[in-house]
Design an enzyme around this catalytic site. Structure first.
Site, PDB file in Angstrom:
ATOM      1  N   HIS A 163      32.553  38.137  42.760  1.00 42.90           N
ATOM      2  CA  HIS A 163      31.946  37.482  44.503  1.00 42.90           C
ATOM      3  C   HIS A 163      32.524  38.326  45.593  1.00 42.90           C
ATOM      4  O   HIS A 163      31.534  38.544  46.471  1.00 42.90           O
ATOM      5  CB  HIS A 163      33.160  36.519  44.599  1.00 42.90           C
ATOM      6  CG  HIS A 163      33.085  35.167  44.483  1.00 42.90           C
ATOM      7  ND1 HIS A 163      31.729  34.710  44.496  1.00 42.90           N
ATOM      8  CD2 HIS A 163      33.716  34.537  43.662  1.00 42.90           C
ATOM      9  CE1 HIS A 163      31.860  33.103  43.770  1.00 42.90           C
ATOM     10  NE2 HIS A 163      32.804  32.753  43.014  1.00 42.90           N
ATOM     11  N   HIS A 189      35.884  37.819  37.151  1.00 44.23           N
ATOM     12  CA  HIS A 189      34.862  37.044  38.019  1.00 44.23           C
ATOM     13  C   HIS A 189      35.291  36.816  39.450  1.00 44.23           C
ATOM     14  O   HIS A 189      33.822  37.378  40.182  1.00 44.23           O
ATOM     15  CB  HIS A 189      35.324  35.298  37.992  1.00 44.23           C
ATOM     16  CG  HIS A 189      35.267  34.615  38.293  1.00 44.23           C
ATOM     17  ND1 HIS A 189      33.529  33.424  37.886  1.00 44.23           N
ATOM     18  CD2 HIS A 189      34.862  34.195  39.755  1.00 44.23           C
ATOM     19  CE1 HIS A 189      33.207  32.913  39.004  1.00 44.23           C
ATOM     20  NE2 HIS A 189      34.409  32.662  39.888  1.00 44.23           N
ATOM     21  N   GLU A 190      36.455  37.190  40.775  1.00 42.31           N
ATOM     22  CA  GLU A 190      36.360  37.298  42.319  1.00 42.31           C
ATOM     23  C   GLU A 190      35.835  38.160  42.309  1.00 42.31           C
ATOM     24  O   GLU A 190      36.062  38.686  43.470  1.00 42.31           O
ATOM     25  CB  GLU A 190      37.743  36.675  42.424  1.00 42.31           C
ATOM     26  CG  GLU A 190      38.585  35.759  42.032  1.00 42.31           C
ATOM     27  CD  GLU A 190      37.555  34.687  42.033  1.00 42.31           C
ATOM     28  OE1 GLU A 190      36.794  34.276  43.122  1.00 42.31           O
ATOM     29  OE2 GLU A 190      37.972  33.700  41.839  1.00 42.31           O
ATOM     30  N   HIS A 211      29.417  41.194  45.356  1.00 36.38           N
ATOM     31  CA  HIS A 211      28.160  39.906  46.381  1.00 36.38           C
ATOM     32  C   HIS A 211      28.492  39.874  48.288  1.00 36.38           C
ATOM     33  O   HIS A 211      27.875  40.283  48.746  1.00 36.38           O
ATOM     34  CB  HIS A 211      28.301  38.455  46.393  1.00 36.38           C
ATOM     35  CG  HIS A 211      26.996  37.767  47.011  1.00 36.38           C
ATOM     36  ND1 HIS A 211      27.106  36.800  45.900  1.00 36.38           N
ATOM     37  CD2 HIS A 211      26.093  37.899  47.069  1.00 36.38           C
ATOM     38  CE1 HIS A 211      25.808  35.653  46.108  1.00 36.38           C
ATOM     39  NE2 HIS A 211      24.795  36.821  46.974  1.00 36.38           N
TER      40      HIS A 211
END
Length: 683
Positions: free
Chosen positions: A476, A472-473, A479
């Site tokens: 980020h 998940h991280e 991104h």
């Protein structure tokens, strides 16, 4: 301090302009911040005092070039203040909070700057601007208007006072929470009390105790959220109760670290600020500039999901109670500290999966290299090379250089995996250097987790949840790494709050993608791969316990909305009573399913950027689940799919309207059906 004695005052000479943490000392930060404030305000004055009429170049581009020193110092400092908050750093953070708020107000409430931007905004129909330039004018005008730039001078003075006080209170909330979380960590004297923990987990607990001078003891540190991974495996019910009780009492048991008065004042001042800005509530002010648009839209979604989630949780509770009645010599009513333990027993009985035992297959370095990095390589053509030569802010952090498929450098990725007393709870991504073509900077991004460090020589074995968190991280991080914008205002994750979780949630899908999990999920001792039938059973459990997990999340999201639905003049005198009433209202007042975050330790909304925005996780999950369907329909983990997702969604940062960008990627608006199916709410 001078440029010779303070390394923050000049651009870093290191690759990617990474801060020279080997030379930076705590006493360097405040002088560098003060100089950064002065320099940017001088740059703003030069913009507003120009005799020529506003143009994009002399106003917007000049504005985006301003503040380079301040941005550099702020990125360096806030990376440290969240991940290694020593007492000295905390003191700086508290002193700095109102100064930063005042500085932001000095720009956002600047009448002359607002006039120049408004002139450009009024001419958008005729100015020959590129799409990113047009959006820059639109966003600055919108953000300054929402911040109060159109208010009269008296109102601006009060607004500035409110912002500074709120900034100080948020710093106090975070400081209190970190101290209370450390103080309430649960100490056990007898290893028998921790029966169920693996040898590695037990050694990590012993190490944590020894680091606090508690030789011979075992310390269980508390995560940010209400529950605890150990609750799923500890056989001793009293041990589970102690851990849950400590977690839920943070910030609300009296004493110097009690956060109830702090959060009550924060809520009241946010309501007053919203009224000053012309909004009925803080929630209305926040959602006005998110994709949701209004708090009513958020409420509709939360209420629509709460009823089926609570119904599913009640079904799950009945199954767990039946298990207790059938297996315990002296049955007892299921309580909150029992839920995870009996859920795992039930999962094992139904699916023959022991999630605690799976840790042996999730060795951290293999998960990172053969899982997280490998998926990014397959999807986007990335490769990673560790750079131990580059300085880091803490010895526990590691730096990797990221290369594109053609071998060209993309940026740096920093991973800080382990928990420590000076690190705030939870997991997050932050930018150390933001990408901007205007400034000529490439991205440097960091991921922080809070994994317990085992004893020296023992492997770091992750839980299934920790594996998911790492994927998940890293979403980020991608991104930020893939940002391809001109203006720093739009860099990386500078998007609407209720859109920012979308890319990270999508990246979770690769965790159990067959050929990815087959590569990284190997027994740490034997190298044996996790059996394919176990992977299939894991995939089959996607909706298992989703009643509980959805309910605890929705309870927190609703609590956030309720706190920020208060109007000016209203105040919370009894935090516990307020919470109880709010949960009754949404139909989630189940003592066995506590809210994921209670107010006194709800750092997302009182010490982070999620106030009136915690709903964004599930709001973004609508897009995420719909995107996962797209990947499956189009061949899954392919370079072509990765390139489309990267170019149309990740690379654009905030330079496009996110829902328009999503339509460009998907060919239509997102549909909610995939989310309902994923969470078992479609029945």
């Amino acid at each position: 301090m001078t440029v010779e004695t303070n390394p923050l005052l000049t651009p870093s000479p290191l690759p990617y302009a990474v801060p020279d943490y080997g030379r930076i000392r705590a006493e360097h930060y405040l002088p560098a911040f003060r100089q950064g404030f002065d320099e940017q305000l001088a740059e703003i004055r030069r913009i507003t005092m120009a005799r020529s009429m506003p143009t994009f170049e002399n106003t917007m581009e000049a504005l985006e070039r301003s503040g380079e020193l301040l941005d550099r110092v702020a990125h360096a400092f806030y990376t440290v203040s969240s991940a290694d908050a020593t007492a000295e750093i905390q003191a700086i953070d508290e002193e700095l909070a109102p100064l930063m708020a005042a500085h932001h107000d000095a720009i956002l409430l600047n009448a002359a700057l607002y006039w120049r931007i408004s002139q450009l905004h009024a001419q958008l129909g005729v100015l020959p601007l590129e799409p990113e330039q047009r959006r820059l004018v639109e966003r600055w005008h919108r953000e300054m208007t929402l911040a109060g730039a159109a208010l009269d001078d008296e109102a601006k003075v009060r607004l500035t006072d409110l912002n500074q006080r709120l900034s100080s209170l948020s710093a106090t909330f975070e400081k209190n929470l970190l101290a209370d979380t450390n103080e309430l960590a649960v100490v056990f004297e007898d290893p028998a009390e921790l029966d169920g923990l693996s040898a590695g987990e037990l050694s990590a607990a012993a190490r944590a105790a020894a680091e606090r001078g508690l030789d011979g003891g075992y310390l269980i540190a508390l995560p940010l959220f209400t529950g605890h991974p150990a609750l799923a495996v500890l056989t001793n019910r009293e041990s589970r109760r102690r851990i849950m009780e400590a977690s839920r009492s943070r910030g609300s048991h009296g004493g110097e670290h009690d956060n109830r008065a702090v959060l009550s004042e924060i809520v009241a001042l946010r309501a007053e600020r919203a009224a000053l800005l012309g909004y009925p509530t803080h929630a209305a002010a926040v959602t006005a500039d998110e994709t949701a648009g209004t708090p009513e839209a958020v409420e509709r979604m939360l209420r629509d999901l709460a009823a089926p989630a609570a119904r599913n949780a009640e079904t799950e509770r009945a199954a767990l109670q039946q298990l207790i009645d059938e297996t315990e010599d002296e049955p007892f009513p299921l309580e909150a500290h029992d839920w995870a333990y009996y859920t795992e027993k039930l999962r094992t009985a139904r699916y023959d999966i022991d999630t605690a035992a799976l840790r042996a297959w999730f060795e951290a370095e293999r998960v990172l290299q053969d899982g997280v990095f490998a998926a990014a390589g397959r999807l986007y053509g990335l490769s990673f090379q560790e750079r131990p030569d580059l300085p880091v802010y803490h010895p526990g952090a590691r730096t990797f250089e990221v290369f594109q498929e053609d071998g060209s450098p993309l940026g740096l990725y920093v991973l800080d995996l382990y928990t420590r007393d000076s690190k705030r709870g939870g997991a997050w991504m932050n930018e150390i250097v933001s990408q901007s073509a205007l400034r000529g900077t490439k991205p440097v991004v960091a991921n922080n987790l809070n994994v317990a460090r085992p004893a020296d020589g023992e492997p770091t074995l992750l839980t299934l949840d920790e594996v998911n968190t790492l994927f998940h991280e890293f979403g980020h991080a991608l991104h930020g790494l893939f940002s391809d914008v001109t203006y720093p205002h739009f860099s990386g994750t500078e998007v609407f709050r209720d859109f920012v979780e979308f890319p990270s949630q999508v990246n979770e899908m690769w965790m159990l993608w067959p050929d990815i999990v087959g590569a990284y999920a190997r027994h740490h001792a034997t190298g044996e791969p996790l059996p394919s039938d176990v992977i299939a059973r894991l995939q089959a459990t996607e909706t298992f316990n989703q009643g509980f997990e959805t309910s605890e999340y929705l309870a927190a999201a609703w609590l956030d909305q309720a706190l920020h639905a208060l109007r000016a003049g209203m105040r919370i005198d009894d935090v516990a009573a307020f919470e109880a009433n709010a949960l009754v209202d949404i139909g989630l007042a189940d003592p066995a399913v506590p809210t994921r975050y209670s107010s006194a330790y709800f750092a997302h909304i009182f010490a982070g950027g999620y106030s009136a925005g915690y709903y964004s996780y599930i709001w973004s999950e609508v897009l995420d689940a719909d995107t996962v369907e797209w990947f499956r329909e189009n061949g899954g983990l392919t370079r072509a799919n990765g390139e489309r997702f990267r170019r149309r969604l990740l690379a654009v940062g905030g330079s496009q309207d996110p829902l328009e960008a999503y339509r460009g990627f998907r060919g239509r608006d997102a549909e909610i059906a995939p989310l309902l199916k994923r969470r078992g709410l479609d029945v």
